[in-house]
Write a protein that holds these residues in place. Structure first.
Motif: not given
Length: 284
Positions: A198, A269, A212-214, A200, A202
């Motif tokens: 879960e 994170v 910015d991604d997961v 993310r 940045v």
């Protein structure tokens, strides 16, 4: 609880990180001269127990690369779909992951400057999550992969872009300039899958979001990374896998925006923290 390598008044320590400061634990574990030794001995739980109830020993510290004597650091390249598309070569998702080595000398600690060398000024950032292996193994199944992770940390996988183009088949020389990247600030013990599944990531430069991604969008998820790498080499406690960076590095902007002295780069994170670095030119 979090654990860091740090220095204070000319001496180097490892210990627990609290809101009030750091608790040195070297003296409690003379058999472990470094935090790397504690990881190799599956000792993070013992460190946490030893820190309970102990007073802060240091409040004015300098963070070091979290595992400065790490023996093996493997990095996964081009591991997000948008990152793959940045190459504009029409390639589909690759069947196998790209891998390259980095060495501990190429990293500095949290709140320390990334060093831009005089030979080339294309210093770039890459925000990533790094996993630290706690239980070794060979041919590890994806279903068992998370059982082999001891801790998580953050990485700014700083790169001298022009030097990754010096040869046809490798990027090693562009990835290993002294103190061109950073790792830390600390280790966060890995206790549940949600810490990765879960997460993310940045990356900000001077406060502006660049990446910015997961992690769930990785083309080669972390379970697969552990499975694949352990196929050809036996993973050992203390090994570090830097898992891949999202789109948005400075080289891929139009025009490119490389790091320069005075810039501030942050990799964040939730659940791990913020890795922050400035940028300085190398003194020669």
């Amino acid at each position: 609880m979090k654990f860091a390598t740090y220095s204070s008044e000319g001496a180097t320590y490892y210990g627990a990180v609290t809101d009030a400061g750091l608790i040195a634990l070297n003296d409690r574990f003379p058999e472990w001269s470094t935090l790397f030794d504690a990881v190799q001995a599956d000792g993070l739980g013992k460190l946490a127990e030893a820190a309970e109830g102990r007073p802060v020993t240091h409040s004015d510290v300098t963070y070091e690369m979290v595992l400065p004597n790490a023996r093996r650091i493997l990095c996964v390249g081009v591991n997000f779909p948008d990152r793959n598309a940045e190459y504009k070569d029409g390639s589909a998702q690759p069947k196998y992951m790209s891998l390259f080595p980095r060495f501990a000398s190429g990293f500095t600690g949290h709140d320390r400057p990334l060093i831009r060398p005089p030979e080339n000024q294309t210093l770039d950032y890459e925000g990533e999550v790094a996993i630290v292996i706690g239980k070794g193994g060979r041919r590890i199944k994806q279903s068992d992969a998370y059982d082999h992770i001891a801790a998580l940390t953050l990485c700014n996988e700083g790169t001298i872009r022009d030097w990754v183009r010096h040869a046809k088949f490798n990027v090693t020389q562009g990835k290993n300039w002294d103190k061109s990247g950073a790792m830390g600030p600390w280790l966060v013990p890995f206790t549940e899958a949600a810490q990765l599944d879960e997460a993310r990531i940045v990356t900000r430069v001077n406060g502006a979001v660049r990446q910015d991604d997961v992690l769930s969008r990785m083309m080669h998820p972390i379970r697969r990374e552990i499975e694949y790498i352990s196929t050809f080499m036996t993973l050992e406690p203390g090994d570090i896998i830097v898992t891949g960076t999202p789109t948005g590095s400075g080289a891929r902007l139009d025009p490119p925006q490389y790091l320069k002295p005075g810039d501030v780069v942050e990799v964040e994170v939730d659940g791990i923290g913020i890795l922050r670095n400035t940028v300085e030119d190398e003194a020669v």
